[in-house]
Design an enzyme around this catalytic site. Structure first.
Site, short mmCIF file in Angstrom:
data_model
loop_
_atom_site.label_atom_id
_atom_site.label_comp_id
_atom_site.label_asym_id
_atom_site.label_seq_id
_atom_site.Cartn_x
_atom_site.Cartn_y
_atom_site.Cartn_z
N ASP A 27 -5.33 34.49 -33.24
CA ASP A 27 -6.19 35.64 -33.55
C ASP A 27 -6.14 36.01 -35.03
O ASP A 27 -6.76 36.98 -35.45
CB ASP A 27 -5.83 36.84 -32.68
N ASP A 100 12.91 48.36 -38.67
CA ASP A 100 12.47 49.41 -39.59
C ASP A 100 12.48 50.74 -38.85
O ASP A 100 12.01 50.84 -37.72
CB ASP A 100 11.05 49.12 -40.10
N ASP A 205 12.92 53.73 -43.80
CA ASP A 205 11.80 53.87 -44.72
C ASP A 205 11.81 55.24 -45.40
O ASP A 205 11.96 56.27 -44.72
CB ASP A 205 10.49 53.68 -43.93
N GLU A 259 15.87 53.13 -47.72
CA GLU A 259 14.93 52.99 -48.84
C GLU A 259 14.80 54.37 -49.47
O GLU A 259 14.38 55.32 -48.81
CB GLU A 259 13.58 52.48 -48.37
N HIS A 331 8.00 43.73 -48.87
CA HIS A 331 6.59 43.85 -48.47
C HIS A 331 5.80 44.77 -49.40
O HIS A 331 4.57 44.81 -49.31
CB HIS A 331 6.50 44.37 -47.05
N ASP A 332 6.48 45.50 -50.28
CA ASP A 332 5.82 46.43 -51.19
C ASP A 332 5.81 45.94 -52.64
O ASP A 332 5.26 46.63 -53.51
CB ASP A 332 6.50 47.80 -51.16
#
Length: 565
Positions: A27, A100, A205, A259, A331-332
């Protein structure tokens, strides 16, 4: 004095961004079964822990960091049974799984927010609601001048409730009201629910944003993030985390890493020192080196002495009380080779150099998927190519603020900075879509996958991937790379970062020397290091055992020596 031993200090962490890792059902979106299919690859790298980005149920406005149900799995990723199978497979391979934890905010589609906006008595105070004001022209204004990290006001007016709600990130991510005892208890119950399912810890996070200043006063309009002095490291932050630790975390043998935007060494010792509620914390000081004049949506030059000053401050500052996190990518963040290396002429060499950096300093290393291949930034030719809400919002803001007419006017800075660079699909092989999916990928595949992919690198003993494998094994074999003292030998040198790691043992002192050359021109110089003999343990060039005292370094060369007295 040797630091107290802990499994999470000795671990190497591998971060998986599920949406972009591996698609098992065609997908175009990565999923949990896709991760299971590739677990042997991760295990073969030699890492100990997998950090899994959010897989909770979510409308995906911020790619999973907008959670609508903490105890359900997003259907495009799979089912809870798939997640349970993943946990079992990870543990069977001798690795651990860290999830996370996103509890500063939820999705605006979370049941709590839906009830809060309707003033349900049980949930009315679950979020931060305020009435607005009016300006001199009688027009409505937000409750204060705080800004969203993604641009614009941190306040959104809600018609259903007739008030503004606070969102320090996207408008779809309302901030929870941590002053409410019921909110904290619901979160603590959720944490315990996941720990009871068998996970091995949490990456938390933006965890130091939970506490907001009393009265929510205006922030300094000239600061990097307007209002941040009132919502970063707020007055109740430590008490919230202490309660989380006392009530839940301390009952389990888990790893916790926070974080923490704008984190200082002093704050890190409070949050993650020997008496702190967390094990480690991420800071961002080295990720801001290439900001021009402190502005995130700009590109400036950076210098190695500035990087070394940051590293020295953290290595020395947490030596007696605390523990470092070591990372370039997540990822950032854009790809490190495109940022701190040379993706055109010395991509493998600079990728190996950057890997040597994080795997030989004192702290727990974090490797982001594809970093071990030397993956690079992609090209973002049109606004339609972007998927990152942060980049899209700031591209529009830059266009408005600077008076530009076209995306081409801001393409370079947006393309350099966008988080989408880290989110292009994992490059598994040279087949269509890099072997990531049989379908239409949710985000573009970097076209260089034919030259940079896992299949080729696993077969090549000289690849970036196999270099990472050897360094991870070296770190696992040598306690000095985990617990040894750190000494910067040439803090002011413009292109060379040279440091020693030393550890007293029953048989004497073990010493390693690490030499990293951050430049594209060869250089010869002397190192102030005493030794009777040496062994070259690892190098990203093919050398016989050269003398570590006087070295001639090739472009982006990295060396690791053992020194003998």
């Amino acid at each position: 004095m040797t630091a107290e031993r802990a499994w999470w200090k000795e671990a190497v962490v591998y971060q998986i961004y599920p949406r972009s890792f591996n698609d098992s059902d065609g997908d175009g979106v990565g999923d949990l079964q896709g991760i299971i299919e590739r677990l042997d690859y991760v295990a073969d790298l030699g890492v100990d822990v997998i950090w899994l980005n959010p897989v909770y149920d979510s409308p995906q406005n911020d790619n999973g960091y907008d959670i609508s149900d903490y105890r359900a799995i997003y259907d495009e990723f799979g089912t809870m049974a798939d997640w349970e199978a993943l946990l079992e497979e990870v543990h069977e391979r001798g690795m651990r799984l860290v999830m996370d934890l996103v509890v500063n905010h939820t999705s605006d589609q979370h049941e709590w927010f839906e009830k809060s906006r309707q003033r349900d008595p049980e949930y009315e105070d679950y979020y931060i609601w305020r009435e607005g004001g009016t300006n001199e022209d009688g027009e409505p204004t937000p409750p204060n001048n705080w800004e969203s990290f993604f641009g614009g006001s941190a306040w959104e007016y809600d018609e259903a409730r007739g008030e503004y709600y606070l969102h320090l990130y996207d408008t779809s991510q309302p901030d929870l009201n941590w002053r409410n005892d019921a909110v904290r208890q619901d979160i603590f119950d959720t944490i315990e629910w996941w720990l009871e399912k068998g996970i091995d810890g949490f990456r938390m996070d933006v965890i130091n944003l939970l506490s907001k200043a009393e009265g929510l006063p205006d922030g300094d309009p000239d600061s990097e993030w307007v209002g941040s002095e009132h919502f970063i490291d707020g007055p109740e932050m430590l008490s919230y985390l202490d309660a989380m630790d006392e009530q839940v975390l301390s009952n389990y043998d888990v790893m916790t890493v926070g974080e923490m935007p704008q984190l200082t060494v002093e704050s890190a010792r409070e949050y993650a020192g020997a008496e702190g509620p967390l094990d480690m914390a991420f800071h961002f000081q080295h990720t801001k080196l290439d900001y021009a004049d402190g502005e995130r949506w700009s590109v400036g030059d950076w210098s190695l002495p500035d990087l070394k000053r940051i590293i020295d401050r953290w290595q020395d500052g947490l030596a007696a009380d605390g523990w470092n996190t070591l990372y370039w990518e997540n990822h950032d963040q854009p790809r490190s080779v495109s940022r701190y290396g040379d993706p055109e002429d010395y991509r493998p060499e600079s990728a190996k150099l950057l890997g040597t950096f994080i795997l030989t300093l004192r702290g727990t290393p974090y490797i982001y998927q594809g970093q071990e291949l030397g993956m690079t930034n992609a090209d973002w030719d049109t606004m339609d190519d972007l998927r990152d809400v942060d980049a899209i919002n700031h591209a529009r803001e830059l266009l408005d603020r600077e008076g530009f007419d076209d995306y081409d006017d801001v393409k370079d800075v947006v393309g350099y900075r966008t988080r989408d660079n880290a989110r292009t699909p994992m490059q598994w092989d040279d087949s269509e879509n890099a072997g990531f999916t049989d379908g239409d990928p949710w985000i573009q595949v970097n076209p260089n996958y034919r030259e940079i992919n896992a299949a080729d690198q696993q077969a090549d003993t000289d690849s970036v991937y196999n270099y990472y494998r050897r360094l991870i094994q070296l770190r696992s074999d040598r306690d000095v790379l985990v617990y040894g003292d750190y000494t910067d030998l040439r803090p002011d040198h413009e292109t060379v970062f040279a440091f020693t790691r030393s550890l007293a043992t029953d048989s004497g002192t073990e010493r390693l020397l690490v030499v990293l050359h951050f430049d594209d021109a060869a250089e010869t110089f002397d190192l102030p290091v005493e030794y009777a003999d040496s062994t070259l343990l690892e190098c990203n060039y093919d050398h016989d055992d050269p003398d570590p005292g006087t070295v001639t370094l090739a472009p982006y060369e990295a060396r690791v020596y053992e020194l003998f007295d």
